[in-house]
Design a protein around this motif. Sequence first.
Motif, short mmCIF file in Angstrom:
data_model
loop_
_atom_site.label_atom_id
_atom_site.label_comp_id
_atom_site.label_asym_id
_atom_site.label_seq_id
_atom_site.Cartn_x
_atom_site.Cartn_y
_atom_site.Cartn_z
N ILE A 772 0.85 -1.19 0.00
CA ILE A 772 0.00 0.00 0.00
C ILE A 772 0.88 1.24 0.00
CG2 ILE A 772 -0.19 0.10 2.54
CD1 ILE A 772 -3.07 1.15 2.11
N GLY A 773 0.46 2.25 -0.78
CA GLY A 773 1.06 3.57 -0.72
C GLY A 773 0.11 4.44 0.10
N THR A 774 0.60 5.01 1.18
CA THR A 774 -0.27 5.75 2.10
C THR A 774 0.47 6.97 2.62
OG1 THR A 774 -1.69 5.51 4.06
CG2 THR A 774 0.43 4.37 4.11
N THR A 775 -0.10 7.64 3.58
CA THR A 775 0.56 8.78 4.19
C THR A 775 1.28 8.32 5.45
OG1 THR A 775 -1.50 9.31 5.34
CG2 THR A 775 -1.05 10.47 3.28
N PRO A 776 2.37 9.01 5.83
CA PRO A 776 3.16 8.54 6.97
C PRO A 776 2.36 8.33 8.25
CG PRO A 776 4.35 10.24 5.78
CD PRO A 776 2.99 10.19 5.18
N ASP A 777 1.32 9.14 8.48
CA ASP A 777 0.56 9.02 9.71
C ASP A 777 -0.38 7.82 9.71
OD1 ASP A 777 -0.78 10.64 7.66
OD2 ASP A 777 -2.44 10.70 9.07
N LYS A 778 -0.52 7.15 8.56
CA LYS A 778 -1.44 6.02 8.47
C LYS A 778 -0.73 4.67 8.29
CE LYS A 778 -5.26 8.77 6.59
NZ LYS A 778 -6.17 8.99 5.44
N VAL A 779 0.60 4.67 8.47
CA VAL A 779 1.35 3.43 8.29
C VAL A 779 0.88 2.35 9.26
CG1 VAL A 779 3.62 2.38 8.59
CG2 VAL A 779 3.38 4.47 7.25
N GLU A 780 0.77 2.71 10.53
CA GLU A 780 0.36 1.73 11.53
C GLU A 780 -1.05 1.22 11.23
OE1 GLU A 780 -0.10 1.28 16.42
OE2 GLU A 780 0.73 3.12 15.52
N GLN A 781 -1.95 2.12 10.83
CA GLN A 781 -3.31 1.71 10.49
C GLN A 781 -3.31 0.77 9.29
OE1 GLN A 781 -5.95 5.01 9.88
NE2 GLN A 781 -7.72 3.71 9.39
N ALA A 782 -2.43 1.03 8.32
CA ALA A 782 -2.34 0.17 7.14
C ALA A 782 -1.83 -1.22 7.53
CB ALA A 782 -1.42 0.80 6.11
N GLN A 783 -0.84 -1.26 8.41
CA GLN A 783 -0.32 -2.56 8.85
C GLN A 783 -1.40 -3.35 9.58
OE1 GLN A 783 3.07 -0.83 11.01
NE2 GLN A 783 4.43 -2.00 9.67
N LYS A 784 -2.17 -2.65 10.40
CA LYS A 784 -3.27 -3.33 11.09
C LYS A 784 -4.33 -3.80 10.10
CE LYS A 784 -2.79 -0.89 15.52
NZ LYS A 784 -3.40 0.08 16.47
N GLY A 785 -4.52 -3.01 9.04
CA GLY A 785 -5.47 -3.42 8.01
C GLY A 785 -5.05 -4.70 7.32
N PHE A 786 -3.75 -4.79 6.99
CA PHE A 786 -3.24 -6.03 6.41
C PHE A 786 -3.45 -7.20 7.38
CE2 PHE A 786 0.15 -3.79 3.60
CZ PHE A 786 -0.77 -3.66 2.57
#
Length: 876
Positions: A772-786
């Motif tokens: 995923i390409g996201t914004t720096p503040d959403k990295v943790e949320q993206a990892q949790k999404g995975f």
Amino acid sequence: MRRFFSFVVLTLILALSSTVLAASEKVQNDDRTITRLPNGLTVYIIKDARFPLVATRLYVRTGSANEKPEQAGISHLLEHMVFKGTEHRPKGQVARDVEALGGYLNAATSFDKTWYMTDMPAAHWRTGMDVVKEMAFQPSLDPKELESEKDVVISELEGDQDSPMSRLFESLQTSALQNTVYGRPIIGFKDTIRAVTAEDLRAYVRHWYQPQNMLLLVAGDVEPQAVLAYSQKLFGGLTNSGDLAEAQPISLADASGGPRVEVIHGPWNKVYMGMAFPVPGLRDLRSVDLDILCYLLGGDGTSDLYRKFKYEKQMVDNISMGNMSLARAGLVYLSAQLDVDKVEPFWRELTKDMAALKAGQFKPEAIARARFNLEDNMDRAGETLNGLASWLGTVQFELGGEQAEMNLRFAQRNVDTAQLAQALEQWINPRQARVRVLAPEGAKLPDLEAILQQNWPGLDGDHAQKARAMKAGEREVLQLGAGRTLILLPDATIPYVAIDMMLPGGNAMLKPAQQGLAGLTARALTTGSGKLDAQAMERFFADRAAAIDASAGLQSFALSITGPARFNADYFSMLTEVLRSPRFEEKEIRREADSMKAAIRQRADRPTSFLFSRLNGLLFPGGQPYGYDGLGSVETLDRLTNKDVRAFWQEQMGQPWVLSVAGDFDREAVVAFARSLPAPKTDIPAPGAPTWGQDKKLDLHLPGRNQAHVLQVFKAVPATHADAPALMLLQSVLSGQSGLLFSQMRDVEGLGYTVTAFYRSMPEAGMMAFYIGTTPDKVEQAQKGFAKIIGDIMTKPLPVPLLEAGANRLLGAYYRDRQSLGSRAADAASDALLGRPFDFERQLIEKAAKLTPAQVLEVAKKYLGEANAYDLILLP
């Protein structure tokens, strides 16, 4: 006088052709039917039974050029929103319905048009038409979804700003055409995107999305009468909401705006320079002269600018020139990438050359080559169904129809020196030029404006004012003995051929300290052979509208040629020379090594490239071939010499080979040619299964960017393993616009513009990856999404309909990817080289279609656990 006469007459014919069509309800030509429904919708049906596919395109004559300034980006935002649900299909259902049947769905926005597209298996062409109709006429446009999608579009905008070439082109376009309707980026601006409301979108649809303003094109394995009847049923009841004003002509006299030269500093390693000029649009046949001019100056390896600045003087990593023709104006643009220390000498020489540029310097054979290659581009579009649909859609919707295409081709074949001189005088004027430069932070550049003014002051007074005014057979496999395999794939549908020769070897033959040698050899292999030096070889292929390419893979080496079939004998002769007598001149090897070093440095300017370039080294460390960097390193490339390349090639050429030939050819001639090729001498062992690394995490940083990039990779197995079909099916279920990742992390959570999964198979290893390409503040949320999605598919079986849809998507993609002759030839050669059966991937897809939810669940549990995971994160 002849030029003026031809332009006026051809323009008149073009206009008359449009008038005739407007007055006619139906025009039929062999397998092409054009019908205008009573409500004004034009229906274009093309019968083409080469593939079991149907391409549907719905074109709307509106784009960013039709927007109000305060609503910049609304066309593109609407294109996004139609994927968020229609009156009959809730969010995500459009993509699910298409992909579940093995289809492909997309849409695009340009300056003058928006178009919606589906590529479907032939049995489901009606669904493809249903979907484009609903997307255009019945989007739900939910206000809450709109606010979420604005974040996604702004993320896309920021991602474009991270790409230096995208940013450079946007700067050239918005400055050279600043005082026209093309003076804004298609995607708009953050504030205008934020300001758009759902009611704004509905008003925009009511105004522009009218049948009289549209073209429906359906191409493929269909019965035209059935398609026409269904078109009338679907679209015939639609009405127009009012008259549409005719687009007004654009004056190019004062199109450019802002400073003539502007330097933008940013987090780049290279300098990206561009120069652009406003020029006539698509239907002005003077644009054809500019097409030829741009090709002569920067269209290929034989062009003047490339030959001088890239090949001879090595001032640039790359240089090119093109002509972008829009409906009401155009843009001639030049771009170059180079090092900071070469900017001043390059700019001084370029501006002097542009000032001295005369049409008489182009030789007749060069002009003929340019005409031939540009026409070949039009012809070659018909190789794939998608290409055919795109080209004929452009011809009908933008050029004005078949007669207009004939006019364009006639004009192109008759461009001569006098017309090129007129094009130079009228349009390539430094006073209208806009120069934009992206440079590294802190880089000190010369006064580019002063150099431009000194070397190329341009025209004054009256002169300046004048310048401003202006069908397939059966596959056959022949074992020739001694490690030689010939595969014949006859297809005489179009007069082209693709030749692909593949050998075991590539990076697998290298020691760790030789990384980059296989790739360097591949590049150098096509820079001269026998009596032909690099430029002579470029001319040889350009004169035939053909191409030659060589590449080194993980454990393979490939050499390919594609081109018009009438030159087959020439290709076979050249391939023999390349194999037996490569020149491998030291100066060419140094040029190619420098290009590879430039590519290494440019990775840092392309965040995703930088991220993925570090992947293999993390997974397979310690100097094993699977972990090699194909480009090598700057230090290694500096060490490699002509002697190293020759030694590698001698060993590589001694390996067993597979020769695959697809297209229009004489069987006996090909067989005789194959028997004449060098016989293998050795057979190197394959590298075997790699050892996976113990380090499971890699944190990377590229300061100055907007986006973060998250990549999670799971250790898996190669395609030959029994679990591979299930991994392929999991990838299909997870990816795509209707996939589990996209529908949750992008549509629901709005975490990023790009989110996907892929299964990558290598000969002795494989991996399942999530990106995923996201914004720096959403990295943790993206990892949790995975983690959430992975956890779900490891704990409960996936529904049968979801798996069926995934299998259909795999099969649809398989057919789409194998339309071109080159892809078919390469695929056949690769399967044979690796000892796989013919159509190996299709067999895997057939196995995937038979898997049960329980079987897929078992494979997910086996491979997607934390113990198998590797994490790569790239932050600004």
